[in-house]
Design an enzyme around this catalytic site. Structure first.
Site, PDB file in Angstrom:
ATOM      1  N   MET A 138      25.761  60.959  35.087  1.00 50.77           N
ATOM      2  CA  MET A 138      24.556  60.476  34.430  1.00 50.77           C
ATOM      3  C   MET A 138      24.156  61.082  33.197  1.00 50.77           C
ATOM      4  SD  MET A 138      21.551  59.813  37.459  1.00 50.77           S
ATOM      5  CE  MET A 138      21.204  61.537  37.814  1.00 50.77           C
ATOM      6  N   CYS A 139      23.562  62.216  33.108  1.00 46.57           N
ATOM      7  CA  CYS A 139      23.126  63.025  31.811  1.00 46.57           C
ATOM      8  C   CYS A 139      21.972  62.458  31.162  1.00 46.57           C
ATOM      9  CB  CYS A 139      24.214  62.834  30.844  1.00 46.57           C
ATOM     10  SG  CYS A 139      25.959  63.618  31.449  1.00 46.57           S
ATOM     11  N   GLY A 140      21.198  63.467  30.890  1.00 44.04           N
ATOM     12  CA  GLY A 140      19.856  63.273  30.173  1.00 44.04           C
ATOM     13  C   GLY A 140      19.693  63.545  28.734  1.00 44.04           C
TER      14      GLY A 140
END
Length: 305
Positions: free
Chosen positions: A1-3
């Site tokens: 995902m990662c932000g």
């Protein structure tokens, strides 16, 4: 995902960028528990040809002394700090002088040959901070909330490829031009098609991480004379796969979103700030404005100072 998260203050004055990015990334922690990182611009205020090195140093006896001895043959060490970290290595931060920018990457390559040493980055106008673990712990370890600047980008990582370690954390940097960084959520599916011509031009790749490929791509465009907005527009055309790319330069930040809009991205712009994040709640940490916009598929946005 990662932000991903980024903020720039329009008045060009020093602000608590570290604190702002930390609050944004903490809101995005659920998107990536493995590592986190920052590129904070405008706070170092170095004279010309001065650089900060961040170096991973094994705690084995003599490793740090050997590193300092080698560096002192190149330049006096003007400032230094050893930051205790997790695992069997710490982070040694120092300030040195070189005659010109083109000597920075060769020096980094030489240092990487020393036993127990890996250079995380070298920079003039921004500070790179990245490590494994949660945002809160990294922010405390590196005193991020007291880092001031004009703008910056940040990332919290959910690793889907490559190692979970300090070096593979985002941001990534290219040394083709000074002080360009990238954080990224997604995947570049035509990785080798992009990488091959860049290597033939002389870009040196250290990993197989697609974010490193993106930062080299962006650096190449800017080196050719593209403006940041133009380089981001071209990235949407040339790069395949699901992605939201956030770029930092000494002059600004910008985002590009894939043509199908498969990775999230929102932004807000007021008279005071321009901010970007993966999710709306991160923007509420830096503004009370309700003018939050979804970045459309294939859209790019940038602000430079």
């Amino acid at each position: 995902m990662c932000g991903i998260a980024g903020v720039i203050y329009k008045d060009r004055k020093p602000h608590q960028v570290g604190e702002a990015l930390t609050s944004m990334l903490e809101s995005l922690q659920h998107r990536g528990p493995d590592s986190a990182g920052y590129a904070i611009y405008g706070g170092l205020n170095f004279p010309e040809n001065f650089y900060q090195l961040n170096i991973e140093v094994n705690r084995r006896r003599g490793t740090l002394d050997n590193l300092k001895s080698y560096l002192n043959q190149i330049s006096p060490i003007f400032e230094e700090e050893l930051i205790e970290s997790v695992g069997d290595s710490d982070v040694y931060k120092c300030k040195i002088s070189l005659d010109r920018f083109s000597l920075l990457k060769p020096l980094i390559s030489e240092l990487d040959e020393l036993k127990g040493i890996q250079v995380i980055n070298g920079s003039h106008s921004f500070e790179m901070i990245k490590d494994i673990g949660k945002v809160k712990d990294i922010a405390e370890r590196f005193n991020v909330k007291n880092r001031v600047g004009t703008h910056g980008i940040g990332h919290t990582r959910f690793a889907t490829e490559s190692g979970v370690d300090r070096y593979h954390a985002h941001p990534y940097q290219s040394y083709i031009i000074p002080d360009i960084t990238v954080v990224h959520n997604g995947q570049i599916t035509n990785y080798w098609k992009i990488r091959d011509p860049l290597e033939r031009k002389g870009h040196e790749f250290e990993t197989f991480n697609d974010t490193e490929c993106i930062v080299h791509y962006m650096a190449d465009k800017l080196d050719q004379g593209y403006k940041l907005e133009e380089a981001l527009d071209q990235a949407v055309i040339d790069l395949d796969g699901p992605f939201s790319i956030l770029v930092g330069t000494p002059d600004g930040i910008g985002i590009a979103k894939d043509k199908l809009g498969l990775r999230p991205g929102v932004m807000v712009e007021t008279d005071e700030i321009f901010a970007i994040a993966s999710e709306e709640m991160a923007l509420h940490n830096v503004t009370d404005s309700d003018r939050i916009e979804q970045i459309a598929p294939g859209e790019t946005r940038a602000y430079t100072i």
